[in-house]
Enzyme design. Structure first.
Site, PDB file in Angstrom:
ATOM      1  N   HIS A  28       0.802  -1.225   0.000  1.00 46.95           N
ATOM      2  CA  HIS A  28       0.000   0.000   0.000  1.00 46.95           C
ATOM      3  C   HIS A  28       0.835   1.276   0.000  1.00 46.95           C
ATOM      4  CE1 HIS A  28      -4.334  -1.146   0.769  1.00 46.95           C
ATOM      5  NE2 HIS A  28      -3.718  -2.302   0.657  1.00 46.95           N
ATOM      6  N   ASP A 125      -4.492   6.816   2.388  1.00 45.89           N
ATOM      7  CA  ASP A 125      -4.932   5.513   1.903  1.00 45.89           C
ATOM      8  C   ASP A 125      -6.435   5.416   2.170  1.00 45.89           C
ATOM      9  OD1 ASP A 125      -5.549   2.541   2.103  1.00 45.89           O
ATOM     10  OD2 ASP A 125      -3.435   2.435   1.541  1.00 45.89           O
ATOM     11  N   ASN A 363      -1.521  -4.253  -9.362  1.00 46.99           N
ATOM     12  CA  ASN A 363      -0.354  -3.735 -10.070  1.00 46.99           C
ATOM     13  C   ASN A 363       0.152  -4.734 -11.102  1.00 46.99           C
ATOM     14  OD1 ASN A 363      -0.297  -1.281  -8.675  1.00 46.99           O
ATOM     15  ND2 ASN A 363       0.895  -2.162  -7.005  1.00 46.99           N
TER      16      ASN A 363
END
Length: 462
Positions: A28, A125, A363
């Site tokens: 993260h 976040d 990702n």
């Protein structure tokens, strides 16, 4: 305070100051720091105070102190002095999250005093649902960064509706077999109950982590903006729906396409790219389950057996090769390579790479699209299952392994489909078209560039 300090405080008070709150676990913090650096470069007069644990900051190569217009701060990890870990799942995360609201508040206040700039924007976040209250307290807009894809974000925002629709919760075993489509949510008709992340319908719905995600889904509509590393053209239906649900919804990626060739990372000490150059086009199987996930030993053995019997050249990124069946590395030395680390983006960009066996993290999915390599998905937790369904059932750019786990026979069949079959050729065509859309999105006139510029204006005007 001296006269000089008072003058500096007055001079800086009206200048933008953004407090950035990182979640220090899994992958993260790294993408949030990358987004912060991109914003800092685009808004050089803005100060970005980046709050993260010391351990996570060090893993990012970030020391406490000033780095251009980014100032890094170490905050407590929430582990009491002398604490003895009991080995419970998510124990570190629970300790951190219990302490985080107070620690972040203290840090943000101290950064404002130290810099002489009042914090005028809170960037966090998305997990930090409590940021909505913090932002209200300091009279600053809250902008949340979601580190995964739009489909999983939609699932969390619609958690209450999903629970109401299914009248409660399911056991993990029930969920694994449930093919009921989520067709009551816009853009989710091809997503099944079994694809959902834990904590929505199954798993421990009362755990701190599940509660955190539930509160996040409820809080995000109150944020001034939510942004993520994706592009609108990937899934227009979900993009449109999230745009209607959130105050401002911005896709600003894929950020990996902003750098061509890919940015250098660690040295390729095992000469993976040199080895790839000697292979035939679209022939190599690349295997990686990310930096966090390690499949069970039985699945590692099945994967090794499947690769060996397939005869396909392979490149396997695995930290501990000793976990593989005895003799496998030696027997397959001419066929493939097992390395502790591999330059993934460069490997996926190689003409030799024909298939990517992956956990289907967000990702990795974007990097696979950039390289045009179809995926063979073995999801484990979190957003990975829903990503796997998107890959196979929505975008048609890969397949999920039969039964959701690695078996020798299932892997061999999947490799046959992706590397040798007509279906695999169609996947590569779809990948090519998707990459073209992604490249347009991050281009000068693209949707992601427009959205990023909008994000920068929020910083400058906050």
């Amino acid at each position: 305070m001296s006269d000089k300090e008072a003058k500096n405080t007055t001079a800086h008070h009206g200048q933008p100051h953004v407090a950035v709150l990182a979640f220090p676990f899994s992958t993260h913090a790294a993408p949030l720091l990358a987004a912060t650096r991109r914003l800092a470069a685009a808004s050089p007069t803005t100060l970005f105070s980046f709050f993260n644990t010391a351990v996570s900051n060090r893993s990012l190569g970030l020391s406490a102190g000033t780095h251009g217009n980014i100032r890094a701060y170490d905050i407590s990890d929430g582990v009491p002095e002398g604490y003895v870990f009991a080995g419970k799942p998510q124990e570190e995360i629970e300790l951190f999250m219990r302490a985080a609201p107070a620690r972040f508040r203290e840090g943000v206040e101290a950064a404002g005093v130290e810099s002489g700039r009042r914090v005028r924007w809170l960037l966090t976040d998305a997990f930090f649902w409590f940021a909505a209250e913090m932002a209200s307290e300091i009279e600053a807009p809250w902008v949340a960064f979601w580190t995964a894809g739009p489909t999983s974000l939609s699932a969390h925002i619609y958690t209450d509706l999903i629970r109401d629709n299914f009248k409660g919760s399911l056991t993990a075993a029930e969920a694994q077999e449930d093919e009921t489509p989520l067709d009551f949510i816009p853009g989710m008709s091809k997503i099944r109950v079994r694809d959902l992340p834990e904590g929505i319908l199954f798993g421990n719905l009362k755990s701190l982590f599940s509660d955190m995600l539930h509160r996040m889904g409820r809080a995000l509509p109150s944020a001034a903006a939510v942004f993520l590393n994706s592009f609108e053209e990937l899934d227009p239906a979900i993009t449109d729906d999230l745009t209607s649900k959130l105050t401002t919804f911005l896709s600003i990626g894929p950020t990996n396409l902003l750098h061509k060739p890919p940015l250098p990372s660690d040295p390729d000490t095992d000469a993976c790219l040199h080895w790839l150059d000697a292979q035939k086009p679209v022939s190599v199987v690349y295997v990686s389950f990310g930096s966090v996930t390690v499949p069970p030993r039985g699945e590692l053995a099945a994967l090794a057996e499947g690769l060996e019997v397939s005869g396909a050249p392979f490149l396997w990124s695995l930290k501990k090769s000793e976990d593989l069946p005895e003799g496998f590395v030696e027997r397959t030395r001419r066929q493939g390579k097992v390395v502790p680390w591999a330059p993934q983006e460069a490997i996926l960009s190689s003409a030799a790479t024909g298939a990517f066996v992956t956990h289907c993290g967000w990702n990795s999915l974007l990097e696979s699209v950039a390289g045009g390599v179809p995926m063979i998905c073995r999801p484990f937790f979190g957003d990975q299952r829903i990503n796997g369904r998107v890959v196979e059932g929505v975008l048609g750019i890969g397949v999920k392994l039969e039964g959701g786990v690695v078996s020798k026979e299932g892997l061999v069949r999947a490799l046959g489909v992706v590397l040798l079959g007509e279906e695999g050729r169609e996947m590569r065509k779809k990948m090519k078209l998707l990459r073209e859309k992604a490249e347009w999105a991050v281009g000068a006139q693209g949707s992601s560039t427009r959205n990023f510029n909008q994000l920068v204006k929020l910083v400058d005007l906050s």
